[in-house]
Design a protein around this motif. Structure first.
Motif, PDB file in Angstrom:
ATOM      1  N   VAL A  96       0.837  -1.208   0.000  1.00 16.75           N
ATOM      2  CA  VAL A  96       0.000   0.000   0.000  1.00 16.75           C
ATOM      3  C   VAL A  96       0.869   1.254   0.000  1.00 16.75           C
ATOM      4  O   VAL A  96       0.660   2.176  -0.796  1.00 16.75           O
ATOM      5  CB  VAL A  96      -0.971  -0.015   1.200  1.00 16.75           C
ATOM      6  CG1 VAL A  96      -1.689   1.307   1.344  1.00 16.75           C
ATOM      7  CG2 VAL A  96      -1.958  -1.154   1.065  1.00 16.75           C
ATOM      8  N   THR A  99       2.721   1.717  -3.339  1.00 17.25           N
ATOM      9  CA  THR A  99       1.807   2.138  -4.399  1.00 17.25           C
ATOM     10  C   THR A  99       1.416   3.601  -4.240  1.00 17.25           C
ATOM     11  O   THR A  99       1.421   4.372  -5.210  1.00 17.25           O
ATOM     12  CB  THR A  99       0.550   1.255  -4.406  1.00 17.25           C
ATOM     13  OG1 THR A  99       0.953  -0.104  -4.571  1.00 17.25           O
ATOM     14  CG2 THR A  99      -0.405   1.654  -5.511  1.00 17.25           C
ATOM     15  N   VAL A 100       1.090   4.004  -3.009  1.00 16.47           N
ATOM     16  CA  VAL A 100       0.718   5.398  -2.761  1.00 16.47           C
ATOM     17  C   VAL A 100       1.896   6.323  -3.061  1.00 16.47           C
ATOM     18  O   VAL A 100       1.732   7.380  -3.684  1.00 16.47           O
ATOM     19  CB  VAL A 100       0.210   5.574  -1.308  1.00 16.47           C
ATOM     20  CG1 VAL A 100       0.097   7.031  -0.925  1.00 16.47           C
ATOM     21  CG2 VAL A 100      -1.114   4.873  -1.130  1.00 16.47           C
ATOM     22  N   THR A 101       3.100   5.922  -2.654  1.00 13.60           N
ATOM     23  CA  THR A 101       4.297   6.731  -2.936  1.00 13.60           C
ATOM     24  C   THR A 101       4.504   6.892  -4.441  1.00 13.60           C
ATOM     25  O   THR A 101       4.754   7.998  -4.930  1.00 13.60           O
ATOM     26  CB  THR A 101       5.537   6.087  -2.300  1.00 13.60           C
ATOM     27  OG1 THR A 101       5.324   5.956  -0.898  1.00 13.60           O
ATOM     28  CG2 THR A 101       6.777   6.909  -2.560  1.00 13.60           C
ATOM     29  N   LEU A 103       2.282   6.625  -6.862  1.00 10.37           N
ATOM     30  CA  LEU A 103       1.228   7.467  -7.441  1.00 10.37           C
ATOM     31  C   LEU A 103       1.428   8.937  -7.091  1.00 10.37           C
ATOM     32  O   LEU A 103       1.202   9.815  -7.943  1.00 10.37           O
ATOM     33  CB  LEU A 103      -0.138   6.981  -6.958  1.00 10.37           C
ATOM     34  CG  LEU A 103      -0.583   5.616  -7.505  1.00 10.37           C
ATOM     35  CD1 LEU A 103      -1.885   5.175  -6.863  1.00 10.37           C
ATOM     36  CD2 LEU A 103      -0.706   5.648  -9.013  1.00 10.37           C
ATOM     37  N   LEU A 104       1.845   9.221  -5.868  1.00  8.96           N
ATOM     38  CA  LEU A 104       2.093  10.620  -5.483  1.00  8.96           C
ATOM     39  C   LEU A 104       3.261  11.210  -6.279  1.00  8.96           C
ATOM     40  O   LEU A 104       3.185  12.360  -6.747  1.00  8.96           O
ATOM     41  CB  LEU A 104       2.377  10.717  -3.976  1.00  8.96           C
ATOM     42  CG  LEU A 104       1.184  10.582  -3.068  1.00  8.96           C
ATOM     43  CD1 LEU A 104       1.627  10.560  -1.607  1.00  8.96           C
ATOM     44  CD2 LEU A 104       0.210  11.719  -3.295  1.00  8.96           C
TER      45      LEU A 104
END
Length: 112
Positions: A96, A99-101, A103-104
């Motif tokens: 998680v 993935t968030v890193t 996308l950011l």
């Protein structure tokens, strides 16, 4: 191929699918797996995830060919994921957080 042949093929394929996937629902009690198989199956999701993630990270991108290393957001996401794993020792968290890193960083305009 006639319509009858088509319907026979569809029904045969459906039957084979139900039979092969439903065979695990037939026993009244849970089957006992050998220890080595149970141990191997515990690592299967992580192995599948690594088989997808590692080639994508190592493949690089066009911008990484010009400026390799930390300019590629995938490597930063991997670093954040590894740091999270060392801190919390789970499997879901690093996925998680990585993935968030990623996308950011891509949302901020970092190529990759």
């Amino acid at each position: 191929m006639t319509d009858l042949h088509l319907w026979i093929a569809i029904l045969a394929l459906a039957g084979v699918t139900v039979l092969t996937r439903g065979v695990f629902l037939l026993p009244r009690r849970e089957p006992r797996l050998p220890g080595w198989l149970a141990s191997g199956l515990r690592h299967a999701p992580l192995a599948a995830l690594m088989a997808v993630v590692v080639p994508e990270v190592l493949r690089g991108s066009a911008s990484a060919a010009v400026a390799p290393g930390w300019h590629d957001p995938r490597w930063l996401a991997v670093a954040v994921s590894v740091a999270w794993f060392c801190w919390r020792r789970g499997v879901t968290g690093p996925v998680v957080v990585g993935t968030v890193t990623l996308l950011l960083l891509r949302g901020l305009g970092m190529a990759g």
